[in-house]
Design a protein around this motif. Structure first.
Motif, PDB file in Angstrom:
ATOM      1  N   ALA A 150     -30.172  68.743 -42.986  1.00 53.82           N
ATOM      2  CA  ALA A 150     -29.640  70.082 -42.750  1.00 53.82           C
ATOM      3  C   ALA A 150     -28.983  70.632 -44.010  1.00 53.82           C
ATOM      4  N   LEU A 151     -28.272  69.806 -44.741  1.00 51.58           N
ATOM      5  CA  LEU A 151     -27.635  70.233 -45.981  1.00 51.58           C
ATOM      6  C   LEU A 151     -28.680  70.590 -47.036  1.00 51.58           C
ATOM      7  N   ALA A 152     -29.760  69.812 -47.108  1.00 51.39           N
ATOM      8  CA  ALA A 152     -30.819  70.099 -48.071  1.00 51.39           C
ATOM      9  C   ALA A 152     -31.548  71.402 -47.720  1.00 51.39           C
ATOM     10  N   LEU A 153     -31.769  71.662 -46.440  1.00 51.37           N
ATOM     11  CA  LEU A 153     -32.447  72.888 -46.023  1.00 51.37           C
ATOM     12  C   LEU A 153     -31.561  74.116 -46.148  1.00 51.37           C
ATOM     13  N   PHE A 154     -30.260  73.915 -46.116  1.00 47.25           N
ATOM     14  CA  PHE A 154     -29.310  75.005 -46.230  1.00 47.25           C
ATOM     15  C   PHE A 154     -29.490  75.763 -47.537  1.00 47.25           C
ATOM     16  N   ASN A 155     -29.969  75.077 -48.559  1.00 41.62           N
ATOM     17  CA  ASN A 155     -30.204  75.681 -49.862  1.00 41.62           C
ATOM     18  C   ASN A 155     -31.226  76.807 -49.782  1.00 41.62           C
ATOM     19  N   HIS A 156     -32.148  76.750 -48.837  1.00 39.82           N
ATOM     20  CA  HIS A 156     -33.232  77.718 -48.748  1.00 39.82           C
ATOM     21  C   HIS A 156     -32.891  78.925 -47.873  1.00 39.82           C
ATOM     22  N   LEU A 157     -31.659  79.051 -47.432  1.00 41.94           N
ATOM     23  CA  LEU A 157     -31.263  80.183 -46.598  1.00 41.94           C
ATOM     24  C   LEU A 157     -30.951  81.444 -47.398  1.00 41.94           C
ATOM     25  N   ARG A 158     -30.859  81.346 -48.702  1.00 40.11           N
ATOM     26  CA  ARG A 158     -30.531  82.523 -49.511  1.00 40.11           C
ATOM     27  C   ARG A 158     -31.617  83.584 -49.339  1.00 40.11           C
ATOM     28  N   GLY A 159     -31.195  84.796 -49.008  1.00 37.39           N
ATOM     29  CA  GLY A 159     -32.123  85.898 -48.787  1.00 37.39           C
ATOM     30  C   GLY A 159     -32.544  86.055 -47.337  1.00 37.39           C
ATOM     31  N   ALA A 160     -32.133  85.151 -46.468  1.00 39.03           N
ATOM     32  CA  ALA A 160     -32.485  85.264 -45.051  1.00 39.03           C
ATOM     33  C   ALA A 160     -31.739  86.437 -44.430  1.00 39.03           C
ATOM     34  N   GLN A 161     -32.436  87.153 -43.533  1.00 39.48           N
ATOM     35  CA  GLN A 161     -31.790  88.260 -42.850  1.00 39.48           C
ATOM     36  C   GLN A 161     -32.259  88.329 -41.406  1.00 39.48           C
ATOM     37  N   VAL A 162     -31.344  88.784 -40.555  1.00 38.79           N
ATOM     38  CA  VAL A 162     -31.608  88.905 -39.126  1.00 38.79           C
ATOM     39  C   VAL A 162     -31.185  90.306 -38.698  1.00 38.79           C
ATOM     40  N   ASP A 163     -32.080  91.031 -38.010  1.00 43.00           N
ATOM     41  CA  ASP A 163     -31.774  92.349 -37.468  1.00 43.00           C
ATOM     42  C   ASP A 163     -31.874  92.284 -35.960  1.00 43.00           C
ATOM     43  N   ILE A 164     -30.830  92.767 -35.277  1.00 38.89           N
ATOM     44  CA  ILE A 164     -30.788  92.746 -33.817  1.00 38.89           C
ATOM     45  C   ILE A 164     -30.522  94.171 -33.334  1.00 38.89           C
ATOM     46  N   ASP A 165     -31.390  94.676 -32.454  1.00 40.18           N
ATOM     47  CA  ASP A 165     -31.214  95.978 -31.829  1.00 40.18           C
ATOM     48  C   ASP A 165     -31.184  95.782 -30.325  1.00 40.18           C
ATOM     49  N   ASP A 166     -30.265  96.467 -29.643  1.00 46.80           N
ATOM     50  CA  ASP A 166     -30.278  96.406 -28.188  1.00 46.80           C
ATOM     51  C   ASP A 166     -30.794  97.725 -27.619  1.00 46.80           C
ATOM     52  N   SER A 167     -30.947  97.783 -26.320  1.00 46.34           N
ATOM     53  CA  SER A 167     -31.536  98.962 -25.681  1.00 46.34           C
ATOM     54  C   SER A 167     -30.597 100.164 -25.721  1.00 46.34           C
ATOM     55  N   LYS A 168     -29.316  99.962 -25.970  1.00 42.55           N
ATOM     56  CA  LYS A 168     -28.353 101.071 -26.003  1.00 42.55           C
ATOM     57  C   LYS A 168     -28.183 101.654 -27.405  1.00 42.55           C
ATOM     58  N   GLY A 169     -28.872 101.131 -28.372  1.00 48.71           N
ATOM     59  CA  GLY A 169     -28.823 101.679 -29.719  1.00 48.71           C
ATOM     60  C   GLY A 169     -27.903 100.962 -30.683  1.00 48.71           C
ATOM     61  N   ALA A 170     -27.216  99.932 -30.240  1.00 52.30           N
ATOM     62  CA  ALA A 170     -26.356  99.180 -31.154  1.00 52.30           C
ATOM     63  C   ALA A 170     -27.228  98.338 -32.085  1.00 52.30           C
ATOM     64  N   HIS A 171     -26.771  98.162 -33.295  1.00 49.20           N
ATOM     65  CA  HIS A 171     -27.555  97.460 -34.307  1.00 49.20           C
ATOM     66  C   HIS A 171     -26.658  96.464 -35.033  1.00 49.20           C
ATOM     67  N   ILE A 172     -27.154  95.245 -35.231  1.00 50.44           N
ATOM     68  CA  ILE A 172     -26.443  94.227 -35.996  1.00 50.44           C
ATOM     69  C   ILE A 172     -27.400  93.698 -37.065  1.00 50.44           C
ATOM     70  N   HIS A 173     -26.952  93.659 -38.278  1.00 53.77           N
ATOM     71  CA  HIS A 173     -27.747  93.175 -39.411  1.00 53.77           C
ATOM     72  C   HIS A 173     -26.952  92.072 -40.116  1.00 53.77           C
TER      73      HIS A 173
END
Length: 86
Positions: free
Chosen positions: A59-82
């Protein structure tokens, strides 16, 4: 290179970016490693599967490859989390 900044954007119409130094999330990462390690100790498995220490090292070795990862979440009411790791 390890991610150093966690940018969280929250909002409905306009996102409000909230930059957080990534070292502040270490308690959450540590807690996750403990849960995975304890789960691997108590779960039945084959002897070929690595133990808790091997899983934590991976897990520590794979953690190095998380740079640049992004997650976008939209719900049905229009709220947005990035979430983005820099």
């Amino acid at each position: 290179m390890w991610p150093v900044l966690l940018v969280v954007g929250v909002g409905r119409q306009r996102r409000f970016p909230l930059p957080l130094p990534f070292f502040l999330t270490w308690p959450l990462v540590g807690l996750g490693w403990i849960v995975v390690g304890l789960g691997s100790l108590v779960s039945p498995g084959s002897p070929r599967r690595p133990g808790a220490i091997g899983m934590l090292y991976t897990a520590l070795a794979l953690f190095n490859h998380l740079r640049g990862a992004q997650v976008d979440i939209d719900d049905s009411k229009g709220a947005h989390i990035h979430v983005r790791l820099w």
